[in-house]
Design an enzyme around this catalytic site. Structure first.
Site, PDB file in Angstrom:
ATOM      1  N   TYR A 229      63.544  38.944  24.659  1.00 19.63           N
ATOM      2  CA  TYR A 229      62.770  37.833  24.096  1.00 19.63           C
ATOM      3  C   TYR A 229      62.292  38.223  22.701  1.00 19.63           C
ATOM      4  CZ  TYR A 229      59.091  40.756  26.201  1.00 19.63           C
ATOM      5  OH  TYR A 229      58.305  41.808  26.588  1.00 19.63           O
TER       6      TYR A 229
ATOM      7  N   ARG B 103      46.395  45.132  29.177  1.00 18.23           N
ATOM      8  CA  ARG B 103      47.602  45.349  28.375  1.00 18.23           C
ATOM      9  C   ARG B 103      47.301  45.760  26.934  1.00 18.23           C
ATOM     10  NH1 ARG B 103      52.920  43.048  27.426  1.00 18.23           N
ATOM     11  NH2 ARG B 103      53.157  42.243  25.317  1.00 18.23           N
TER      12      ARG B 103
ATOM     13  N   HIS C 144      58.499  51.790  27.201  1.00 19.95           N
ATOM     14  CA  HIS C 144      57.682  50.737  27.803  1.00 19.95           C
ATOM     15  C   HIS C 144      58.152  50.558  29.249  1.00 19.95           C
ATOM     16  CE1 HIS C 144      55.819  48.875  24.082  1.00 19.95           C
ATOM     17  NE2 HIS C 144      56.721  49.678  23.543  1.00 19.95           N
ATOM     18  N   SER C 145      57.585  49.566  29.918  1.00 20.92           N
ATOM     19  CA  SER C 145      58.092  49.133  31.215  1.00 20.92           C
ATOM     20  C   SER C 145      57.641  47.682  31.407  1.00 20.92           C
ATOM     21  CB  SER C 145      57.554  50.022  32.347  1.00 20.92           C
ATOM     22  OG  SER C 145      56.230  49.710  32.685  1.00 20.92           O
TER      23      SER C 145
ATOM     24  N   GLU D 155      62.754  49.896  28.095  1.00 18.40           N
ATOM     25  CA  GLU D 155      61.944  49.384  29.205  1.00 18.40           C
ATOM     26  C   GLU D 155      62.355  50.147  30.460  1.00 18.40           C
ATOM     27  OE1 GLU D 155      59.536  47.267  28.975  1.00 18.40           O
ATOM     28  OE2 GLU D 155      59.837  46.242  27.051  1.00 18.40           O
TER      29      GLU D 155
ATOM     30  N   ARG E 195      48.947  49.098  30.664  1.00 21.85           N
ATOM     31  CA  ARG E 195      49.195  48.976  32.107  1.00 21.85           C
ATOM     32  C   ARG E 195      50.551  49.538  32.524  1.00 21.85           C
ATOM     33  NH1 ARG E 195      49.559  42.396  32.574  1.00 21.85           N
ATOM     34  NH2 ARG E 195      51.392  42.014  31.285  1.00 21.85           N
ATOM     35  N   GLU E 196      51.360  49.940  31.546  1.00 20.41           N
ATOM     36  CA  GLU E 196      52.702  50.452  31.831  1.00 20.41           C
ATOM     37  C   GLU E 196      52.629  51.952  32.078  1.00 20.41           C
ATOM     38  OE1 GLU E 196      54.878  49.062  28.431  1.00 20.41           O
ATOM     39  OE2 GLU E 196      54.392  46.963  28.830  1.00 20.41           O
TER      40      GLU E 196
ATOM     41  N   ARG F   4      52.679  43.778  18.725  1.00 22.22           N
ATOM     42  CA  ARG F   4      52.839  42.590  17.885  1.00 22.22           C
ATOM     43  C   ARG F   4      52.095  42.783  16.562  1.00 22.22           C
ATOM     44  NH1 ARG F   4      55.253  42.279  21.957  1.00 22.22           N
ATOM     45  NH2 ARG F   4      55.691  40.457  23.258  1.00 22.22           N
TER      46      ARG F   4
END
Length: 526
Positions: free
Chosen positions: A386, A259, A334-335, A409, A200-201, A279
């Site tokens: 995070y 995502r 990424h974003s 990001e 979705r980015e 991940r």
């Protein structure tokens, strides 16, 4: 006459009361309709966690009401943005109010917001645009990205290699492009870039397209491009997650917000599938929420059943390991949020080796972007943003052995309400400005790496690697051993050197050493 007048007055009074009654009923109906219509909209909540207790309550709400975190909270005094489905809006408001958690609704109708900020198909593209301009400053579909790469392959004046690193879960090609100067040589240092890990980015693949265009076509006649190609080869994977990306171009907000990849093997629930590819890489893989992962297939951060369980990450692992001796720097785009992050991401309790070097190289990008009014946060992934165990940057540093490994990001800023829905009209300025930051990064990286022929972080096998991870390591080691057994020592050496000049120096030094050895042996014999 009085009787007639009294009758008319009573009639008027009756009509007036009837009119008032109808008006009140109409207003009540409108109000009820308004409340119902207001509730039956996707909304984005901005929620502030003032304490660790708030953090836990927000996570519980996320699990109970299947909230989609655009920006999650992991510690006290953080703010998060969450997409809430229409049937849960009232419940979420009630729970937040009941627990006195500060919140506001920043998007009242997310579907309308999506349509307002997505390319309209009703208007034709500018007919005066050149072919390559039509592929820039836009959110390209998967077929458009493939066509763009083929166009670059046939139109560039520099060395281009276009191909596929393998197939996705649904069988789509994962494209790559390698861009080199015409006088490049084996073993030249490489900057490795990937994008589109999270589907979705959209600004992420758009950034990769811009970089490819600038390096391979250079229609702006940027003199820095020749220097960039002289310093480095560029290996770019513009779309790591093609299946998820195709899904985001389907109708509706749920499709646009997809995502993960599209693997349906890990759950019997037809609504719970896909693995978070960032991940799933094989370094310190951990599917616990404390480390940013999940064992729940319904979660947006589902880590998969094991590291490298997905064809997309497995293909990336093979490509990275097969180029491990040449990669000087790695960036995964990424974003959103405007962060420039380096390992480690698997835990915030781990010290970051060589942090001054990592920070200094990254600060070239951050400082350049600041001059263009983009404020980036710079730091270790887990400490600055995070925890995210199983991320690609951790794997590239921890296993592939690349010291300068980063995740970027891209815009918008973390406080922007656009989130993942950055309007297409903003693409041109974002990717163009970010290109300037990337150039500064590359020149600073060259200063840090030109004095060392090998990667400055030692290659370390992973102790907790999966069987697939071990197979990857063995495959690369086997090829190296086979080259040595075949007597291709000099080829192997050349592939590990960073320049022909260093190789020539090594050859002369080796010749002098061999001469001394022969003289020594000759004297012993006599």
């Amino acid at each position: 006459m009085d009787a007639t007048l009294g009758c008319e007055l009573r009639t008027l009074m009756f009509c007036f009361l009837a009119l008032v009654s109808c008006t009140l009923y109409w207003c009540h109906t409108c109000q009820a309709y308004h409340v119902t219509a207001w509730s039956k909209k996707y909304k984005v909540f901005r929620i502030f966690a003032s304490s660790e207790e708030n953090v836990q309550l927000i996570h519980d709400l996320g699990h109970t009401y299947n909230l989609d975190p655009w920006r999650d909270v992991y510690r006290a005094n953080q703010t998060g943005d969450f997409l809430v489905r229409p049937n849960y809006v009232d419940d979420v408001i009630h729970k937040l109010t009941e627990n006195r958690i500060d919140h506001e609704i920043i998007i009242h109708d997310a579907e309308s917001f999506l349509h307002e900020n997505t390319r309209s198909q009703r208007f034709p593209r500018d007919v005066t645009e050149t072919f390559e301009q039509r592929y820039r400053s836009k959110y390209l579909t998967y077929p458009e990205i493939l066509r763009f790469l083929q166009y670059v392959n046939t139109s560039s004046n520099v060395n281009i290699q276009v191909g596929s690193i393998g197939k996705s879960f649904e069988g789509r090609d994962m494209p790559f492009i390698k861009i080199q100067s015409n006088d490049s040589w084996p073993g030249k240092r490489t900057i490795f870039i990937d994008a589109g890990v999270h589907s979705r980015e959209w600004i992420s693949p758009a950034m990769a397209v811009e970089i490819i265009h600038r390096l391979a076509l250079n229609t702006e006649n940027d003199r820095a491009v020749n220097k960039l190609l002289e310093m480095f080869d560029w290996l770019i994977v513009p779309l790591v997650n093609p299946d998820g990306y195709v899904q985001t171009f389907s109708k509706g907000l749920e499709g646009r917000m997809w995502r993960k990849n599209r693997n349906k093997r890990y759950s019997t629930n037809p609504l719970c599938y896909g693995v978070d590819l960032n991940r799933n890489f094989g370094f310190q893989w951990n599917n616990s929420p404390e480390h940013g992962g999940s064992s729940n297939p319904c979660s947006g951060t589902f880590s998969g059943p094991r590291s490298f369980s997905e064809p997309e990450t497995l293909n990336m692992g093979r490509l990275l390991l097969s180029n491990k001796d040449h990669i000087a720097g790695y960036i995964s785009f990424h974003s959103f949020g405007q962060f420039f992050l380096y390992p480690w991401g698997f835990s915030s309790d781990v010290n970051i080796e060589d942090e001054p070097d990592l920070h200094h190289v990254a600060s070239a990008f951050v400082d350049r972007m600041k001059r263009k009014d983009y404020i980036y946060n710079l730091g270790g992934s887990a400490k600055t943003l995070y925890p995210a165990a199983g991320g690609s940057d951790d794997y590239v540093r921890g296993v592939v052995g690349v010291k300068y490994a980063y995740t970027v990001e891209l815009p918008p800023h973390e406080n922007s309400r656009y989130g993942f829905l950055l309007p297409e009209k903003e693409v041109k300025s974002v990717v163009s400005d970010t290109w300037e930051g990337l150039k500064s990064f590359a020149f600073r990286l060259q200063q840090h790496t030109r004095a060392t022929p090998f990667n400055t972080t030692k290659f370390r096998p992973v102790t907790n690697a999966s069987d697939q991870q071990k197979d990857l390591l063995e495959e690369v080691s086997y090829r190296t051993i086979q080259n040595a057994l075949k007597g291709n020592f000099m080829d192997t050496l050349l592939n590990s050197m960073t320049s022909e000049k260093r190789y020539n120096r090594y050859r002369k030094s080796r010749a002098r050493t061999n001469k001394k050895i022969r003289l020594h042996l000759s004297s012993k014999t006599n």
